[in-house]
Design a protein around this motif. Sequence first.
Motif, mmCIF file in Angstrom:
data_model
loop_
_atom_site.group_PDB
_atom_site.id
_atom_site.type_symbol
_atom_site.label_atom_id
_atom_site.label_comp_id
_atom_site.label_asym_id
_atom_site.label_seq_id
_atom_site.Cartn_x
_atom_site.Cartn_y
_atom_site.Cartn_z
ATOM 1 N N UNK A 160 0.833 -1.197 0.000
ATOM 2 C CA UNK A 160 0.000 0.000 0.000
ATOM 3 C C UNK A 160 0.872 1.253 0.000
ATOM 4 N N UNK A 161 0.300 2.313 -0.506
ATOM 5 C CA UNK A 161 0.886 3.635 -0.321
ATOM 6 C C UNK A 161 0.305 4.218 0.957
ATOM 7 N N UNK A 162 1.144 4.634 1.862
ATOM 8 C CA UNK A 162 0.633 5.171 3.124
ATOM 9 C C UNK A 162 -0.005 6.534 2.894
ATOM 10 N N UNK A 163 -0.886 6.886 3.800
ATOM 11 C CA UNK A 163 -1.454 8.237 3.795
ATOM 12 C C UNK A 163 -1.103 8.904 5.111
ATOM 13 N N UNK A 164 -0.918 10.197 5.072
ATOM 14 C CA UNK A 164 -0.583 10.942 6.281
ATOM 15 C C UNK A 164 -1.801 10.992 7.182
ATOM 16 N N UNK A 165 -1.581 10.730 8.461
ATOM 17 C CA UNK A 165 -2.685 10.694 9.413
ATOM 18 C C UNK A 165 -2.683 11.948 10.267
ATOM 19 N N UNK A 166 -3.812 12.633 10.285
ATOM 20 C CA UNK A 166 -3.986 13.776 11.181
ATOM 21 C C UNK A 166 -3.326 15.050 10.685
ATOM 22 N N UNK A 167 -3.386 16.048 11.545
ATOM 23 C CA UNK A 167 -2.910 17.384 11.183
ATOM 24 C C UNK A 167 -1.735 17.848 12.033
ATOM 25 N N UNK A 168 -1.303 17.021 12.990
ATOM 26 C CA UNK A 168 -0.252 17.428 13.923
ATOM 27 C C UNK A 168 1.122 17.230 13.295
ATOM 28 N N UNK A 176 -1.823 14.458 22.394
ATOM 29 C CA UNK A 176 -3.100 13.742 22.422
ATOM 30 C C UNK A 176 -3.965 14.252 21.272
ATOM 31 N N UNK A 177 -4.471 13.311 20.450
ATOM 32 C CA UNK A 177 -5.356 13.675 19.345
ATOM 33 C C UNK A 177 -6.639 12.858 19.451
ATOM 34 N N UNK A 178 -7.631 13.240 18.665
ATOM 35 C CA UNK A 178 -8.815 12.392 18.549
ATOM 36 C C UNK A 178 -8.561 11.314 17.499
ATOM 37 N N UNK A 206 7.660 14.317 10.281
ATOM 38 C CA UNK A 206 6.781 15.093 11.139
ATOM 39 C C UNK A 206 5.395 14.484 11.291
ATOM 40 N N UNK A 207 5.040 13.524 10.427
ATOM 41 C CA UNK A 207 3.672 13.010 10.433
ATOM 42 C C UNK A 207 3.602 11.573 10.940
ATOM 43 N N UNK A 208 2.361 11.167 11.213
ATOM 44 C CA UNK A 208 2.069 9.754 11.387
ATOM 45 C C UNK A 208 1.576 9.209 10.046
ATOM 46 N N UNK A 209 1.747 7.906 9.842
ATOM 47 C CA UNK A 209 1.293 7.271 8.605
ATOM 48 C C UNK A 209 0.295 6.171 8.940
ATOM 49 N N UNK A 210 -0.578 5.851 7.987
ATOM 50 C CA UNK A 210 -1.565 4.813 8.240
ATOM 51 C C UNK A 210 -1.698 3.893 7.044
#
Length: 456
Positions: A182-190, A217-219, A447-451
């Motif tokens: 899979x190609x990851x997608x960036x998760x969230x805005x932080x 902490x994020x939702x 800087x990001x999380x990946x999913x």
Amino acid sequence: MALHSLQPLTECPIHMGPFERPKLLPECQHTFCEDCLKRCQETSGGSLLCPTCRYEYGRIDVHDLPNDRTTLALLQAIDSPVDATKSKIKDVRCEKHKARATVTLKLKNMNGQAVEDRSGVGLIIKVVYPGGGIVEYGNEDTCREYTFRLTSSGTYKIYASVNGTYLSNSPRELTIFPPLRQTSSVFGEVKYEHSHDVAAFEEELFVTDKGGHCVVVTNRSGKHLRSFEIKETNMFAFEPFGIAISKTGLLYITDMYNHEVFVCDTRGKVRQRIGKDVLKKPNGVALTKNNEILVVDYDQCCLFMFENDGKLKRTFCTQGKDYGQFNHPWFVAINSKGDWIVSDCDNRRLQIFDNSGTVRFMKPVPVGHLVRGVVVDSADNIFVSVVIDRAWLKRNYKHAVMMYDSNGNFYGEVSDHLRGDLFQPRGMCITKDGSGEDILIVTGDREELHKYKLIK
């Protein structure tokens, strides 16, 4: 035995016809219609005698006698147009790109002829999910297909029965794997400075940002809610690394710079400090089913177990390459059986221990892979994040997330290493989005999380 041969067992000995509301006499185990027993009771002055063996039951309310469930089941079977032994689950298929599966049935009568009219069939569909949950669907007279939602990767077991008798090929299994490469997608805005691990509790995610000296902490959508830093006496700047969360919402956070584990609530209020005189470079942390605290020590190449009150209970392993030995371990995860899965980084392998600390099996990863993060899903599939040793970078091979089944068999790479969108992956966690799909959250050096999606 053919159903028609059971016909005599469904006739009341008093009026010699099919049972209506069959009642079981508890002492002698004879069965009669409720109304037939009432008439017998009236003719004997209100006292009930068994019409077959003359056992005396006295003045009782016939309506309160237990129903004869066996006789009721026989009546339903004879009345049903479907013969379960000749019927089967025709197909179980996953709808591509959708988080649901469809079950189709092929129902036949005693003569082997197809049954189209399902009214009064008494059909039950039962789905057992990979994590052990069960969903049951009752009979729908006009339904030809039954659809259920997929909530995780793993094996689903589908049972179908008619009047309590399973269809000939029940259960059928459907195994769902995450799509590979899979190609990851960036998760969230932080934007993080140097994130290392992530854990979920209720509707919130907790990310250790070592470079930012805080826990973010994020939702569940990745929107920033708050951040907190731990400041206690006799400690240096807060540098969180690994994180685990108890069922009651206590956070267990390893701090490599301060050589200890901080136990705090979801707002960062410290309740306990563990391992200051024992730990050197604590990385991963996990909680056993007995609420013991497992801490992976990178420098000491071992696994520490602490009691819930913070006392050291046991130390596992020494540095080396043999079974049960470590070479700079990183993280630890615990599956539904209570086994410990440890990422043995510089030995390039996973080691799986039972809950007594005995090695069950060891699984090497491909040559050149350094093992880091490890997490298990609801079906006990194992996901591991790896980086490629510098000597292997010239092979144009990027960092990856790999999957093994619960027995340690390699399935494949969830990530697409050729795209290079994942760099320096570390800790991970499993969570779910609003559609019920499992999502793998991977933290890295950027800087990001990946999913990545865990079901098709």
